[in-house]
Enzyme design. Structure first.
Site, short mmCIF file in Angstrom:
data_model
loop_
_atom_site.label_atom_id
_atom_site.label_comp_id
_atom_site.label_asym_id
_atom_site.label_seq_id
_atom_site.Cartn_x
_atom_site.Cartn_y
_atom_site.Cartn_z
N HIS A 84 7.71 -6.09 75.89
CA HIS A 84 7.47 -6.62 77.24
C HIS A 84 7.98 -8.05 77.33
O HIS A 84 7.96 -8.79 76.34
CB HIS A 84 5.99 -6.54 77.63
CG HIS A 84 5.07 -7.42 76.85
ND1 HIS A 84 4.81 -8.72 77.21
CD2 HIS A 84 4.34 -7.21 75.71
CE1 HIS A 84 3.95 -9.26 76.35
NE2 HIS A 84 3.66 -8.37 75.42
N ASP A 86 7.10 -10.13 80.06
CA ASP A 86 6.21 -10.99 80.83
C ASP A 86 5.35 -11.79 79.85
O ASP A 86 5.25 -11.42 78.67
CB ASP A 86 5.32 -10.17 81.78
CG ASP A 86 4.48 -9.13 81.05
OD1 ASP A 86 5.02 -8.46 80.14
OD2 ASP A 86 3.28 -9.00 81.34
N ASP A 117 5.05 -13.55 71.73
CA ASP A 117 4.45 -12.49 72.55
C ASP A 117 5.15 -12.44 73.89
O ASP A 117 4.71 -13.03 74.85
CB ASP A 117 2.95 -12.76 72.71
CG ASP A 117 2.24 -11.69 73.52
OD1 ASP A 117 2.81 -10.59 73.67
OD2 ASP A 117 1.13 -11.95 74.02
N GLU A 151 2.98 -6.14 81.19
CA GLU A 151 2.02 -5.82 80.12
C GLU A 151 0.78 -6.70 80.17
O GLU A 151 -0.34 -6.23 80.05
CB GLU A 151 2.70 -5.95 78.75
CG GLU A 151 1.90 -5.37 77.60
CD GLU A 151 0.89 -6.33 76.96
OE1 GLU A 151 0.04 -5.87 76.19
OE2 GLU A 151 0.93 -7.54 77.24
N GLU A 152 1.00 -8.00 80.39
CA GLU A 152 -0.12 -8.94 80.36
C GLU A 152 -1.07 -8.72 81.55
O GLU A 152 -2.18 -9.22 81.56
CB GLU A 152 0.36 -10.39 80.33
CG GLU A 152 1.28 -10.73 79.15
CD GLU A 152 0.57 -10.70 77.79
OE1 GLU A 152 -0.61 -10.35 77.73
OE2 GLU A 152 1.23 -11.05 76.80
N ASP A 180 4.41 -5.94 68.88
CA ASP A 180 3.69 -6.76 69.85
C ASP A 180 2.34 -7.22 69.30
O ASP A 180 1.34 -7.24 70.01
CB ASP A 180 3.51 -5.95 71.15
CG ASP A 180 3.00 -6.81 72.30
OD1 ASP A 180 3.12 -8.04 72.21
OD2 ASP A 180 2.47 -6.23 73.28
N HIS A 430 -1.22 -15.90 73.45
CA HIS A 430 -2.13 -16.13 74.58
C HIS A 430 -2.73 -17.53 74.60
O HIS A 430 -3.42 -17.89 75.54
CB HIS A 430 -3.28 -15.11 74.62
CG HIS A 430 -2.84 -13.73 74.92
ND1 HIS A 430 -3.67 -12.79 75.49
CD2 HIS A 430 -1.65 -13.11 74.76
CE1 HIS A 430 -3.01 -11.66 75.63
NE2 HIS A 430 -1.77 -11.82 75.19
N1 LIG Z 1 -2.24 -8.47 69.39
C1 LIG Z 1 -1.87 -7.71 70.54
C2 LIG Z 1 -2.59 -8.25 71.72
C3 LIG Z 1 -2.44 -7.39 72.94
C4 LIG Z 1 -3.53 -7.72 73.91
O1 LIG Z 1 -3.94 -8.87 74.02
N2 LIG Z 1 -4.04 -6.71 74.62
C5 LIG Z 1 -5.12 -6.88 75.55
C6 LIG Z 1 -5.17 -5.60 76.36
C7 LIG Z 1 -6.41 -5.47 77.14
C8 LIG Z 1 -7.54 -4.89 76.71
N3 LIG Z 1 -8.42 -4.96 77.73
C9 LIG Z 1 -7.81 -5.57 78.71
N4 LIG Z 1 -6.58 -5.87 78.36
C10 LIG Z 1 -6.42 -7.07 74.78
O2 LIG Z 1 -7.27 -7.84 75.27
O3 LIG Z 1 -6.61 -6.47 73.72
ZN ZN Z 2 2.21 -8.73 73.98
ZN ZN Z 3 0.00 -10.70 75.19
#
Ligand SMILES: NCCCC(=O)N[C@@H](Cc1c[nH]cn1)C(=O)O
Ligand code: ZN
Ligand code: ZN
Length: 459
Positions: A84, A86, A117, A151-152, A180, A430
């Site tokens: 992804h 974004d 990421d 994705e985010e 990812d 993040h």
């Molecule tokens: N290490 C990979 C991280 C991916 C990520 O942060 N995914 C989110 C997806 C999500 C789950 N509930 C809402 N969004 C996460 O918080 O795990």
């Molecule tokens: Zn990601």
């Molecule tokens: Zn992410």
């Protein structure tokens, strides 16, 4: 004339803040990526994803998903890469030491939003493919790409696309690779074979739709916040044990063999604790820490909408509040069973309070856990490629967070999925000052190239 990570990071492709400026940037990001893949010789389709309805009635266009194909030799295996482009929001005033959208190298670390990421790993895969082109060598495998820009924000509309393309774009795919997530170490590479799921809950407690003065009404009301605090306080105890009846019933039993897999992982707990800047974790051993991140559920309380959270001492009684919490799910927990268990538990606790307020519980997100068979061909190929490039055995890890697309691919496309992370444990996805190490980016590119060669041998 290939794009650099610096050029990609400079595009402010934030999908989380639903504003037109960032959407334009997302469209630009996807156009740049489509152009890059075209110049690589891929057949590229940018799929129109329609628009996204926001809770305030606004609608915003969803950036296209890129489906690209490079080679269709029936004698070769076909590997599909998901990534992804974004990113999470990033605000320079908020703890960033450099401009988040200007990739900046400090001591071999490339700082910038999206560096790890997920722009860095997507570009590493593209660089690996282009290395074969530059050397005028045939690609050892057919390659497909599915690259999204939401994705985010929860991979908006992606599941429908995967479903629609199941017997078209995905029909010739043999293996799926995602990159990812992160290693569990600074220097030791890893392969990831499982992620937790997530069920996200909102619990609303309402007296009326306006706040009250606590001098005028305090003492004669069932206060919504008091109800909510009791509800949230009933969910998990101080040792992290979830108090919802039945919640552990379906958790896969622990075997001796599985415990040994955690023992085999190198994790310096002291370093992990210090780099996380945490005084003490709930558990003292490496095995317990890993199990509680990967193979046991956890419950986290995220926030309260409607609460007074500003500085100062306002004497308000909020009229309605919404508590937000989520439960990370593990094999073999079932999303709809968890929804019923949580709802029943909250209703029980609430009814014992004899409150005249109204309570509404809703599960707004239900993402399934994913676990793969580590004996699948691509796991063996990834291990061999890691040995070649890094001269070591990988850590075989799971991820405590959720990558919804992994489960979607497994359930809908019925193909083996592997996660091959490139970034180090301290990359700060993040967070402020996200980075990818120059070393990880370059060795990661080599790893993908070696992986193509191993896949060709094993297919
Ligand atoms: N290490 C990979 C991280 C991916 C990520 O942060 N995914 C989110 C997806 C999500 C789950 N509930 C809402 N969004 C996460 O918080 O795990
Ligand atoms: Zn990601
Ligand atoms: Zn992410």
């Amino acid at each position: 004339d290939f794009p650099t990570l610096k050029e990609w990071v400079a595009i402010e492709s934030d999908s989380v803040q639903p504003v037109p400026r960032f959407r334009q940037e997302l469209f630009r990001m996807m156009a740049v990526a489509a152009d890059t893949l075209q110049r690589l010789g891929a057949h590229v389709t940018s799929v129109d994803m329609g628009s996204q309805q926001l809770p305030d009635g606004q609608s915003l266009p969803i950036p296209p998903v890129i489906l690209a194909e490079l080679g269709n030799d029936p004698t070769k295996g076909t590997v599909c890469f998901y990534g992804h482009l974004d990113v999470q929001p990033a605000d320079q005033g908020n703890g960033w030491l450099t401009d988040p959208y200007v990739l900046t190298e400090v001591d071999g670390k490339l700082y910038g939003r999206g560096a790890t990421d997920n722009k860095g790993p997507v570009l590493a895969w593209i660089n690996a493919v282009s290395a074969f082109r530059a050397l005028e060598q045939d690609l050892p495998v057919n390659i497909k790409f599915i690259i999204e820009g939401m994705e985010e924000a929860g991979s908006v509309a992606l599941e429908e696309l995967v479903e629609k393309e199941k017997n078209r774009f995905f029909s010739g795919v043999d293996y799926i690779v995602i990159s990812d997530n992160l290693w569990i170490s600074q220097r030791k590479p890893a392969i990831t074979y499982g992620t937790r799921g997530n069920s996200y809950f909102m619990v609303e407690v309402k007296c009326r739709d306006q706040d009250f003065h606590s001098g005028t009404f305090g003492g004669i009301l069932h206060e919504p916040m008091a109800d909510l605090v009791a509800l949230l306080g009933s969910l998990v105890d101080s040792s992290g044990h979830i108090l919802v009846p039945g919640i552990y019933d379906e958790v896969a039993p622990l075997t001796e063999e599985e415990i040994n897999t955690y023992k085999a992982i190198h994790l310096d707990l002291e370093e992990y604790r210090n780099s996380s800047r945490v005084e003490k974790f709930l558990f003292d051993t490496k095995e317990e820490i890993l199990m509680h991140l990967w193979r046991y559920p956890s419950l986290s309380i995220h926030g309260i909408e409607g609460a007074f959270d500003e500085p100062g001492a306002k004497t308000v009684i909020p009229g309605q509040v919404i508590g937000k919490f989520s439960i990370r799910l593990v094999p073999h927990m079932n999303v709809s069973v968890v929804e019923k268990q949580v709802t029943r538990h909250l209703e029980d606790v609430f009814s014992k309070r004899n409150s005249s307020n109204k309570m509404v519980v809703s599960m707004t997100l239900g993402l399934h856990p994913w676990i793969a068979n580590i004996n699948d061909t691509q796991y063996l190929a990834a291990k061999r490629a890691i040995r070649t490039v890094f001269g070591t055995e990988p850590d075989m890890i799971r991820d405590g967070s959720t990558i919804p697309i992994a489960k979607m691919f497994q359930e809908i496309v019925h193909k083996s999925v592997v996660l091959i992370p490139l970034g180090a444990v301290d990359d700060g996805e993040h967070s402020q000052n996200e980075k990818i190490n120059r070393w990880n980016y370059i060795e990661g590119t080599k790893l993908f190239a070696a992986f193509f060669l191993e896949m060709a041998q094993l297919h």
